[in-house]
Design an enzyme around this catalytic site. Sequence first.
Site, PDB file in Angstrom:
ATOM      1  N   LYS C 181       0.843  -1.191   0.000  1.00  0.00           N
ATOM      2  CA  LYS C 181       0.000   0.000   0.000  1.00  0.00           C
ATOM      3  C   LYS C 181       0.875   1.237   0.000  1.00  0.00           C
ATOM      4  O   LYS C 181       1.565   1.524   0.967  1.00  0.00           O
ATOM      5  CB  LYS C 181      -0.914   0.061   1.225  1.00  0.00           C
ATOM      6  CG  LYS C 181      -1.971   1.165   1.045  1.00  0.00           C
ATOM      7  CD  LYS C 181      -2.590   1.666   2.341  1.00  0.00           C
ATOM      8  CE  LYS C 181      -1.788   2.744   3.007  1.00  0.00           C
ATOM      9  NZ  LYS C 181      -1.905   4.086   2.403  1.00  0.00           N
ATOM     10  N   GLY C 233       7.173   4.568   8.280  1.00  0.00           N
ATOM     11  CA  GLY C 233       6.308   5.718   8.513  1.00  0.00           C
ATOM     12  C   GLY C 233       6.520   6.256   9.919  1.00  0.00           C
ATOM     13  O   GLY C 233       7.605   6.125  10.483  1.00  0.00           O
ATOM     14  N   GLY C 238       3.573   3.131  13.793  1.00  0.00           N
ATOM     15  CA  GLY C 238       4.370   1.935  14.059  1.00  0.00           C
ATOM     16  C   GLY C 238       3.948   1.251  15.347  1.00  0.00           C
ATOM     17  O   GLY C 238       3.844   0.026  15.426  1.00  0.00           O
ATOM     18  N   GLU C 255      10.238   0.727  10.280  1.00  0.00           N
ATOM     19  CA  GLU C 255      11.257   1.760  10.089  1.00  0.00           C
ATOM     20  C   GLU C 255      10.543   3.082  10.323  1.00  0.00           C
ATOM     21  O   GLU C 255       9.724   3.507   9.507  1.00  0.00           O
ATOM     22  CB  GLU C 255      11.836   1.643   8.681  1.00  0.00           C
ATOM     23  CG  GLU C 255      13.200   2.269   8.541  1.00  0.00           C
ATOM     24  CD  GLU C 255      13.093   3.717   8.176  1.00  0.00           C
ATOM     25  OE1 GLU C 255      13.041   4.548   9.114  1.00  0.00           O
ATOM     26  OE2 GLU C 255      13.035   4.027   6.990  1.00  0.00           O
ATOM     27  N   CYS C 289      13.174  10.485   7.301  1.00  0.00           N
ATOM     28  CA  CYS C 289      13.137   9.997   8.686  1.00  0.00           C
ATOM     29  C   CYS C 289      14.497  10.111   9.347  1.00  0.00           C
ATOM     30  O   CYS C 289      14.591  10.305  10.546  1.00  0.00           O
ATOM     31  CB  CYS C 289      12.627   8.564   8.719  1.00  0.00           C
ATOM     32  SG  CYS C 289      13.428   7.529   7.483  1.00  0.00           S
ATOM     33  N   GLU C 386       9.760  15.042  15.958  1.00  0.00           N
ATOM     34  CA  GLU C 386      10.107  14.981  14.546  1.00  0.00           C
ATOM     35  C   GLU C 386       9.226  15.971  13.783  1.00  0.00           C
ATOM     36  O   GLU C 386       7.997  15.890  13.836  1.00  0.00           O
ATOM     37  CB  GLU C 386       9.888  13.565  14.025  1.00  0.00           C
ATOM     38  CG  GLU C 386      10.361  13.388  12.604  1.00  0.00           C
ATOM     39  CD  GLU C 386      10.240  11.949  12.123  1.00  0.00           C
ATOM     40  OE1 GLU C 386       9.234  11.305  12.448  1.00  0.00           O
ATOM     41  OE2 GLU C 386      11.150  11.487  11.415  1.00  0.00           O
TER      42      GLU C 386
END
Lengths: 273, 308, 474
Positions: C181, C233, C238, C255, C289, C386
Site C-alpha cells: 500500500k 512511517g 508503528g 522503520e 526519517c 520529529e
Amino acid sequence: MPKSSTRLTVRKTYKLFIGGKFPRSESGRTFVVNGDNVALASRKDARDAVVAARAAFGGWSGTTAYNRGQVLYRIAEMLQARRAEFKALKVPGDELDAAVDRWVWYAGWSDKIAQVAGGANPVAGPFLNVSTPEPTGVVAVIAPTSLLGLVSVIAPAIVTGNTTVVLAPEPQTAITLAEVLATSDVPGGVVNILTGRYPETAPWLATHADVNALDLTGAEPGELAAELERDAAGTLKRVIRPPAGSSGFDADPGLRPMTALLETKTVWHPKGY
Amino acid sequence: MTVTATTPVDLRAFLHGLPGVDEVGVEARAAMLATRSIKADAKAAAIDLAVRMVDLTTLEGADTPGKVRALCAKGIRPDPTDPSCPSVGAICVYPSMVPVAAAALAGSGVHLASVATAFPSGQAPLEVKLADTRAAVAAGADEIDMVISRGAFLAGDYRAVSDEIVAVKQAAGDAHLKVILETGELATYDNVRRASWLAMLAGADFIKTSTGKVAVNATLPITLVMLEAVRDFRDRHGRQVGVKPAGGIKTTKDAIKYLVLINETAGSDWLSPDWFRFGASSLLNDLLMQRSKIATGHYAGPDYVTLD
Amino acid sequence: MFSYAPAPESRSVVSLASCYGLFIDGAFEPAKDGGTFPTVNPATEEVLAEVAAAGPEDVDRAVAAARRAFTTWSALPGAERAKYLFRIARIIQERSRELAVLESLDNGKPIRESRDVDLPLVAAHFFYYAGWADKLAYAGFGPDPRPVGVAGQVIPWNFPLLMLAWKVAPALATGNTVVLKPAETTPLSALFFADVCRQAELPAGVVNIVTGAGGTGAHLVRHPDVDKVAFTGSTDVGREIAAAVAGTGKRVTLELGGKAANIVFDDAPIDQAVEGVVNGIFFNQGHVCCAGSRLLLQESVAEDFLTALKRRMTTLRVGDPLDKNTDVGAINSAAQLARITELSEIGSAEGAERWSPDCPLPDRGFWFAPTIFTGVTQAHRIAREEIFGPVLSVLTFRTPAEAVEKANNTPYGLSAGIWSEKGSRILAVAGRLRAGVIWANTFNKFDPASPFGGYKESGYGREGGRHGLEAYLA
C-alpha cells in the site's frame, strides 16, 4: 569432638538478585515453593532491577568482547563447581552438563558474533561502510523453568553486552544460578533475577520505558503473552515471542537468540586523501 | 595585509590550523553544482561574461611575433563579424613576447599578462625570477603570472615560498600579481587551501590553479576550494583576491560550470573579469560558436570562427 | 548578477491517465465500492489523477491473489526469480526519466533528487536483491532458508518508489509475494511500478498494489493471511501496528521516525560540514526519517559555523520541483505543511530564534522556506519532536561526552552525523551513539548494500544489505 546427632541444618534464604546483591523483596512478601519461603518480587523490585540493569549497561556493553567471553567462561567454571547444589534441587545431570556447555558455547561467541553478524558493505562510492552488531540495551526476560532454559535465555542476552531483568518462575534454581553469577566476575546489575509470579510483574516491565527488549521465551503462548507484546509496542520494544511448540533447549540454539537482541549499527566514512 | 612579520612557526601553525578539506565532500559538491542547467538569457549572458574573463593564452616554445600579434587581434575582436562581442580579459604570453603584445594591444583595454619567475617549473634562482618579472613589467605587462616553488611548499618551507611571493610582488610593482599554485603538484585539497592562504597572505592579487603544463590542471573541486579561500580571506582581512583556473577548460559547458561555482560559493562579487579569469586558448572559439548558435538558432562550425 | 533562467524538465515524458485502479492479480481494477480519491501535485495543487480507494474486500482479494501466487513463486528456482528482478531493474533504468518526473509531480521533490538519487537507488536495489535470490543459503540464515509467505507492506510518501524498492526487492528475492500500500498522497509511482511488473512479465499476484488511506493499510497489516508486515512511517503508526500484530505471530519490521543529531566538532572540515548539514536537513524538504534535524555545534565554532550555514542557505533555490536547478521543492501535502508550521510556531513561542533566507515562495501549492532555529535546548519541543520538514534546530555543546549525551537524549535512534577530522574521536563517538546509521563526514548516503534501520523507537529490523533478507526468511 563427637558429632552431634541433633545439629540443625543451616538453610538457605532465597532472596532476589538485584544489582549484584541479594535483597529481600521491598514488599516484604514471600511465597512458599517446595517448602522454602521465597521472596515474591513486586513491581517496585522490577523497577529497581531495571535501574540496576540500566546502570550496568554502559560498563558491560563497553567492556571488550574478549573480557565478556572470559566472564562467561568463568560462569561455566562456577556452575561446574556447584553441580551438587543443582543436583540437590533435582536438576538432572544431563541438563546440568548441557547448561555448563551452553555457557562455554556462548563464551566463545563473544568475540565472533560481530564478525558473523556484521562486516564491511561494498557501497557504490568512495566510502568505508561497516555494520556492527551492538547490544539492544536492557532486556526483560520471562524465563523458562529449567536450568538449561534459564541459561539459554540469559547467556545470549549478556554475551553481546545486554543487561537483563529475569523473571524466574523456578526460584531455587534461579537464585542458585544467581549465586553462580555473583561469584563469576559478572558485574552487579548485568543479570538481575526476580522470583515470583510473572503475570504480576511482567506487565510493569513490558510497559517500562527504560526497557529495550522483552523476551517471552518462558511465557505461555496465549492472551497474556499477546497482552505483554501489545504493552511492549508502546515503546517499540524488541519482542522475542514464546516458542510455538515446546521444543526444549537441547537443540543448537543458532544465532537468533543473540541477533534478536542486537542492533545493527552502520557507519559510513568517506575515503579520500 | 601580509604576514612578513610573523615567524616560520606562526605561518606553519596558521596554515595547518585551517579547516581540513574532505575530498569526497568537496568533489560531491562540485559535481552537484555541475548539474546546474543554464539556459536561455542566462546562458547568453554567461557566455559574454566568460569571453570577458578569458586570459587568451599562448605559452609555446614555438611562439613567434606573428603568432602573438594574431592572438592579440583575436583577443581584441574575438568575432570580427559581430561588434557586440566583447574583448577578452587579457592576453597571456611569455616575457619575451611581451613587447610584441604590448604594441598590439595598445589602447584596446585588453590586459597584458606575462608568465614569469622561470615558468613553468619555477626552478631558478630568486634573482633570475625577479629579473624575469621586472623585465616583463618594464616591457608593458600589467599582470604577472608567477609560479610558486612547489618543492619548497611540499618540503614544508612555507616561509621560503612566502618570501618569494613577497619579493616578486615588490618586483612587479603596480602590475597585478597572479600566483600559480600548480595545484596538480600539490596533490591534496588541504594543500590547495594552505597554498591559497599562503599566497594571499603574501600579497597575491589573484590565485591561479595551474601552469597548464602538468598532468592535472584546473578542476572544478580545486577551484571550489580556492573560491572558498578567497571568500574566507576577504571575510577575515577585508581584501578581495581573484581566482584563475587554467588548463583544460575547453568548452562553454565547462566555463559555465565555473561561473555557477563562483555564483554559489564566493558570490556575485567575483563574477567579473576583475576577479575571475579563465586561463585558456581553445575555450574562446567554443564560446564564440555557442554565441553564434544563440544568435542564429543553428549550430556553428569551426570554419566560421577564426583561428588563433 | 547571475540569475538562472528556468530550466524545466519536460513533463511530457509522463502520460497520466485520469483515473487509476488497484493492481490485483496482474490486472488493474476499480475498488469494489467504486471509491476513489484524488492525488494532487503539491507544487500546484492541481489534481493529477483519481485513484481507487481500496476497501476491506479489495485488500482481501489482493491478499488472496498474493497467497495463490505464493505457491508457484516460492517454488521457482532462485535463479529464475533473480532474472525477473534483474528485468525489473533494467526496465526501471530504461524508464527512469519518466519515473523521476512522475515522482516529482506527485511528491513535490526536486527533479534533481528524483533523477540523481531516488531512481538510481531504486534500480540499484532491484539489482542488488536480484543477485541474492539464488544465493540465500549463503546469507547466514541457515542452510535452507524459506520465504515467510505473503508480505503486507505499507510505505510512506517521502520516497515513494525508493521505499517500494526497499520493500519489494528483498521480499521477491526471498520468494515471498507482496501486497503493497503506497501512501495516500503519492500513489502514482507504485502504480507505474505495476506497469513495470507487467512489462517484466512478472507472474500475476506476485506484486499487488492497493491504494488508499490509513484505513486500507490498517486492514492490510491486520489481515489474518498476511504473514509478514513491513512498515515505514511515523512512530505513532508503528506503535499501532506493533500492537495490532501482537499475539498473531506475524513477522514485523518497522522503520519509523527520527530526530537525528548532526554533531559538528571544532576540527571539522567546515565547508563540507556546512554542505552536510544542509543536505542533512534540506534534502527532500526535510521529509526524511533520518534527517539531521538537530545540529549540535561545538561552542568554540558555533558562531562561525552559523554564519557559514546561513550564507549557504541563501543560495538554496526553492521552487518548481521540475526545474533542474531547484534544491528545495514543495511540501508534500497541506496536512504536512500545517504540521511543520505549527511546530515552527511552537519553536518561536518557546523562545528559540527563527531564521530563514529571503526566498520568495510560489503562490500556489504547499511551501515552507528553509528554516533554522538557534538558541534551542533539549527542553524545546522542536529539539524533541520529529518535524519532518525543512526546519533545523541548533544546539551547542562543550565536550565530546556532552555531545554524545545530548545526541542520545531522545526516544529515537535512527541516524546521526559526526563531523571531525580526528579519526579516533569519530570512532569513539560513533561507538557511543545509539543509532542505526552513523554518517561520519558525510550525511544522507544510501546504498542497497548498506543496512538501514533504527534503535529504540525508530523501529526494528533492517532494510538493505544482507541484513535486509532476514525479515523475509523463515
